[in-house]
Design a protein around this motif. Structure first.
Motif, short mmCIF file in Angstrom:
data_model
loop_
_atom_site.label_atom_id
_atom_site.label_comp_id
_atom_site.label_asym_id
_atom_site.label_seq_id
_atom_site.Cartn_x
_atom_site.Cartn_y
_atom_site.Cartn_z
N LEU A 26 0.85 -1.37 -0.13
CA LEU A 26 -0.06 0.05 -0.03
C LEU A 26 1.01 1.10 -0.09
N GLN A 27 2.21 1.27 0.77
CA GLN A 27 2.85 2.35 0.84
C GLN A 27 3.51 2.63 -0.68
N ALA A 28 3.80 1.30 -1.25
CA ALA A 28 4.39 1.63 -2.71
C ALA A 28 3.33 2.18 -3.62
N LEU A 29 2.07 1.51 -3.45
CA LEU A 29 0.99 2.18 -4.56
C LEU A 29 0.72 3.64 -4.17
N LYS A 30 0.99 4.16 -3.00
CA LYS A 30 0.70 5.52 -2.71
C LYS A 30 1.83 6.22 -3.22
N GLU A 31 2.96 5.97 -3.19
CA GLU A 31 4.16 6.62 -3.71
C GLU A 31 4.07 6.66 -5.31
N TYR A 32 3.26 5.95 -5.93
CA TYR A 32 3.09 5.90 -7.45
C TYR A 32 1.75 6.29 -7.89
N SER A 54 -10.84 2.65 6.92
CA SER A 54 -10.81 3.38 8.05
C SER A 54 -9.93 4.73 8.01
N GLY A 55 -8.96 4.80 7.19
CA GLY A 55 -8.33 5.81 6.98
C GLY A 55 -6.83 5.75 7.68
N PHE A 56 -6.52 4.47 8.14
CA PHE A 56 -5.15 4.11 8.62
C PHE A 56 -4.07 4.08 7.63
N THR A 57 -2.85 4.93 7.58
CA THR A 57 -1.96 4.87 6.83
C THR A 57 -1.29 3.68 6.69
N GLY A 241 7.30 -6.41 1.11
CA GLY A 241 6.04 -6.23 0.12
C GLY A 241 6.25 -4.71 -0.51
N TYR A 242 6.80 -3.93 0.05
CA TYR A 242 7.16 -2.74 -0.64
C TYR A 242 8.15 -2.76 -1.78
N GLU A 243 9.06 -3.44 -1.76
CA GLU A 243 10.01 -3.79 -2.93
C GLU A 243 9.39 -4.69 -3.82
N SER A 244 8.38 -5.77 -3.39
CA SER A 244 7.97 -6.47 -4.44
C SER A 244 6.83 -5.47 -5.19
N GLU A 250 7.00 -0.76 -11.75
CA GLU A 250 7.87 -0.44 -12.61
C GLU A 250 8.11 -1.12 -13.95
N GLU A 251 7.78 -2.30 -13.70
CA GLU A 251 7.93 -3.50 -14.70
C GLU A 251 6.59 -2.97 -15.63
N ASN A 252 5.59 -2.50 -15.21
CA ASN A 252 4.33 -2.34 -15.75
C ASN A 252 3.97 -0.71 -16.31
N GLY A 253 5.23 -0.08 -16.13
CA GLY A 253 5.02 1.11 -16.75
C GLY A 253 4.75 2.23 -15.66
N TYR A 254 4.23 2.12 -14.70
CA TYR A 254 3.82 3.07 -13.55
C TYR A 254 5.11 3.99 -13.13
N GLN A 255 4.84 5.31 -12.97
CA GLN A 255 5.82 6.26 -12.74
C GLN A 255 5.74 6.70 -11.14
N ARG A 256 6.49 6.58 -10.38
CA ARG A 256 6.87 7.36 -9.16
C ARG A 256 6.27 8.80 -9.01
N VAL A 257 5.40 9.26 -8.23
CA VAL A 257 4.86 10.44 -8.05
C VAL A 257 5.66 11.05 -6.55
N MET A 258 6.00 10.34 -5.78
CA MET A 258 6.49 10.84 -4.53
C MET A 258 7.74 9.93 -4.26
N PRO A 259 8.58 10.61 -3.50
CA PRO A 259 10.06 9.79 -3.04
C PRO A 259 9.77 8.85 -2.08
N LYS A 260 10.65 7.99 -1.77
CA LYS A 260 10.44 6.84 -0.81
C LYS A 260 10.17 7.57 0.56
N ASP A 261 9.02 7.19 1.17
CA ASP A 261 8.82 8.07 2.32
C ASP A 261 9.27 7.38 3.68
N ILE A 262 9.14 6.10 3.87
CA ILE A 262 9.50 5.30 4.97
C ILE A 262 11.05 4.47 5.02
#
Length: 305
Positions: A26-32, A54-57, A241-244, A250-262
């Protein structure tokens, strides 16, 4: 052809403590820049789904998990009847954690999958009290007691649908599936917990294939070498899970929109189980409980005589 109601849904598989890898995903998806409009979950994936809705990060989820002890906060031994362990502590924990009581109150629509043991069918919960429905979805047969809701007994949703893509497929333009479970070779362990869980795992891995085929993108999260009951690898699983997920995006062409946060988690939040073998802890607890029950039974017999 009519447009689907939701642009993106995410399905979270079951997997016990390995669900910490879902938080990393979920963190990776957020950063993309990827956020679901609807979620579905089975077993521990149901817990992640309701926390997210529920709003948990992702960070808050992991910090919550790091503060838990499996054998104190989640389960307690019970008289072996419908199952070896009672999940009432988990029910109370969920009630305390969540700012919402019912599924229909959640800001993000959430589907929870359980297995109706009386009618032999899967059950998709979209309404009703959250805590008992999540616990029902998490109730691994034999190990945990079934959960009774409105007079019907339910066990772990993984018995029918461990990766609940089909539960939301017809409502979404796209569905991403996050899968935790991979059947690794495992040396035979002569205890009831290992045999029951291994058998259930084989069944879950088999039923995942049909749902994987329905997903637009399936992310196989790296949980190799981890077990469902070991809370000592929560932080490691988050980053795996983040790295996976980053790799697949990346392999499917998605681009990062945020830097690594945690990069790490606060040490103050950690409260890990200091056990080397969660399965043997289960087994030993069961033996003590059985001995106590036998002792009580003998006492009752003598009184009757």
């Amino acid at each position: 052809m009519a447009a689907k109601k939701y642009p993106l849904g995410i399905a979270f598989s079951g997997g016990g403590a390995k669900a910490a890898a879902h938080c990393g995903a979920l963190q990776a998806l957020k950063e993309y820049g990827i956020q679901p409009d609807i979620v579905s979950g089975t077993s521990a994936g149901a817990l992640v789904a309701v926390l997210y809705a529920s709003g948990f990060t992702p960070k808050q989820m992991v910090e919550t998990f790091l503060g838990l002890n499996f054998f104190k906060d989640i389960v307690t031994p019970s008289v072996p009847k419908g199952g070896l362990f009672d999940s009432r502590p988990l029910t109370e924990l969920i009630k305390k954690m969540l700012p919402y009581c019912r599924l229909e109150e959640l800001p993000i629509p959430t589907f929870i999958i359980a297995s109706d043991i009386e009618h032999g069918v899967p059950k998709v919960f979209t309404k009703g009290e959250i805590a008992p429905r999540v616990v029902a979805s998490c109730s691994i047969p034999v190990i945990f007691q079934p959960t009774c809701i409105n007079g019907i007994h339910y066990v772990d949703g993984g018995a029918f649908q461990n990766l609940p893509v089909s539960a939301i497929r017809q409502k979404c333009e796209k569905v991403f599936a996050l899968n935790l479970n991979h059947l690794e070779e495992d040396k035979y362990k002569d205890n009831i917990i290992s045999v029951a869980y291994r058998s259930f795992m084989m069944m879950m891995v088999t039923n995942v294939a049909a749902d994987t085929a329905q997903a637009d993108l399936c992310i196989e999260l790296d949980t190799f070498g981890c077990t469902a009951y070991d809370m000592s690898k929560i932080e490691e699983l988050f980053f795996r899970g983040y790295e996976s997920t980053v790799k697949v995006l990346e392999e499917n062409g998605y681009q990062r929109v945020m830097p690594k946060d945690i990069k790490s988690f606060s040490k103050k939040k950690r409260k890990r189980d200091s056990i080397k073998s969660p399965e043997m802890t289960f087994h030993n607890t069961i033996l003590k409980g059985m001995a106590a029950i036998k002792s009580i039974s003998k006492g009752s017999t003598k009184k009757e005589e």
